[in-house]
Design an enzyme around this catalytic site. Structure first.
Site, short mmCIF file in Angstrom:
data_model
loop_
_atom_site.label_atom_id
_atom_site.label_comp_id
_atom_site.label_asym_id
_atom_site.label_seq_id
_atom_site.Cartn_x
_atom_site.Cartn_y
_atom_site.Cartn_z
N ASP A 35 0.89 -1.27 -0.17
CA ASP A 35 -0.04 -0.04 -0.06
C ASP A 35 0.88 1.38 0.03
OD1 ASP A 35 -2.14 1.41 -0.11
OD2 ASP A 35 -2.93 0.41 1.86
N GLU A 38 3.04 5.13 -3.77
CA GLU A 38 3.11 6.51 -4.43
C GLU A 38 4.52 7.22 -4.66
OE1 GLU A 38 0.39 5.95 -2.32
OE2 GLU A 38 -0.82 4.94 -4.31
N ASP A 112 -8.60 3.39 -3.59
CA ASP A 112 -9.73 3.62 -2.64
C ASP A 112 -10.75 4.12 -3.29
OD1 ASP A 112 -8.06 2.56 -0.89
OD2 ASP A 112 -7.53 4.46 0.22
#
Length: 424
Positions: A35, A38, A112
């Site tokens: 997760d 980025e 998400d």
């Protein structure tokens, strides 16, 4: 800020893997959900501010290299695990990606997303754009991740509960025909039995498509083999296979799943039909009903609550297995669905499923060819071998023919070429 490392540095990547190995991999964890790759240095900050926080990197200024962070992060884990245990397949799921991500055994999901019907529709084109960009393994949170309060607070029998269940049923149908099939999200709980009680149409539909996904594993695994060996992609915009038909150029809500199946998700509440375009140059069979449709036109098709419109291209050969509970179960005896009307072929790919021996040639292929003129299916000699491969198997050849009842021919196959005539 200190929670993120400089993944552009070879030494930092090695240190990161050493920590993963010590705390997780050595204890039996062998798949990675990465997760925030980025990297999410400061949630909801502007991209420019994130870049300023991150500069400099070992490769150069983050204003130039920021977007590639997920790629080099995946590289460190992939190379680290393979150096530690070369025979154990790497699997990474990462929230962000960059061109070339697939070389590190990495899939990307779309983050998400919300739980609205328009969010579901947007995922169809999102997956197709990923595939066309060259990244074959894409997935999404079936049902959406960020849940509307009305669904969180929905009471049994309420309209919100009815909509929540139908949304999940329809999204599940679509998800079963993505490269990775996975449900995930915030409360309410996402297990099938928590979404709807046994016997409810949503429950029945989700169970049906879960079983169908496993039954199709011989086909899906062969598509994965095509992806590795032939630079294929599993989820395919219609324009990729039917580009000569200009009508396919702007269709973003139906697609091919491999060469044989056309998937047409339903993404409107209470819809029990939808318009489907059938590409020209071939004809189609409805997977569930066997109805035959000629190509080159758009028609409104039935889409009852429990079923999503799914069509098979004429000339398709579809290898199907049993209703297994895990991919560790061998799919030895197969049903070979032959959709007659024109010549066709498909190559079944198999290997050990858990290691990298296929990189050194430890795999097998079986080519199936159908000749319309002779109404005959030819199963070629098996090519290649690997440890534990099936030596003898039963093939049930199911013949699907326009205007006729389905018939079945059952044959034994021991790796040597055989031919099967269509059963009347």
């Amino acid at each position: 800020i200190g929670g993120f490392y400089d993944a552009y540095s070879e030494g930092a990547r090695k240190l990161f893997w050493d920590q993963l190995n010590e705390k997780l991999y050595s204890k039996g964890i062998d798949a990675w959900w990465m997760d925030a790759s980025e990297p999410d240095i400061l949630s909801n900050a502007s991209m420019q501010y994130r870049k300023e926080l991150m500069t400099p990197t070992a490769l150069g200024p983050s204003v130039e290299y920021f977007n590639a962070y997920a790629l080099v992060n995946a590289q460190g884990i992939y190379e680290g695990q393979r150096s530690t245990n070369p025979n154990n397949r790497v699997f990474l799921l990462t929230r962000s990606g960059f061109a070339g991500l697939q070389r590190y055994s990495t899939a990307t999901w779309s983050g998400d997303i919300g739980t609205r019907w328009e969010d579901m529709k947007a995922q169809i084109s999102a997956g197709l754009n990923f595939a066309m960009s060259g990244i074959p393994y894409w997935t999404m949170d079936i049902g959406g991740f960020c849940v509307e309060k009305r669904y969180e607070n929905a009471k049994e029998g309420s309209e919100d509960m009815k909509e929540w269940r139908e949304l999940n049923a329809r999204w599940f149908q679509f998800g079963a025909f993505c490269p990775l099939f996975r449900s995930h999200g915030q409360y309410p709980y996402r297990e099938i039995y928590n979404i709807a009680p046994e016997g409810h149409p949503a429950y029945n539909s989700m169970v049906h498509y879960t079983k169908l996904r496993y039954q199709m594993m011989p086909y899906i695994y062969s598509l994965a083999g095509m992806t590795y060996f032939n630079d294929y992609t599993i989820m395919r915009a219609l324009v990729m296979d039917f580009g000569k038909d200009a009508a396919t150029h702007n269709i973003s809500d139906q697609y091919m799943f491999g060469p044989n199946l056309m998937v047409c998700p339903v993404y409107q509440y209470k819809a029990i039909s939808r318009d489907v375009y059938f590409p020209a140059g071939t004809n189609w069979y409805n997977y569930d009903t066997g109805e035959y449709v000629t190509g080159g036109k758009s028609i409104k098709v039935s889409a009852p609550y429990e079923r999503m419109p799914l069509f098979v291209q004429e000339g398709s050969i579809l290898p199907m297995g049993n209703d297994i509970q895990t991919t560790k179960e061998a799919q030895t005896d197969l049903t070979i669905k032959v959709y007659t009307g024109k010549n066709g072929e498909f190559t079944l790919y198999e290997d050990e499923g858990v290691n990298y021996n296929y990189e050194n040639g430890a795999y097998s292929t079986i080519k199936f060819s159908y000749d319309e003129a002779s109404q005959q299916l030819t199963v070629d000699d098996i090519k290649g071998e690997y440890a534990g491969m099936a030596k003898d198997r039963i093939l049930k050849v199911e013949w699907i023919t326009k205007g006729k009842k389905n018939t079945i021919s059952e044959v034994k196959y021991s790796g040597k070429k055989i031919s099967v005539k269509r059963a009347e």
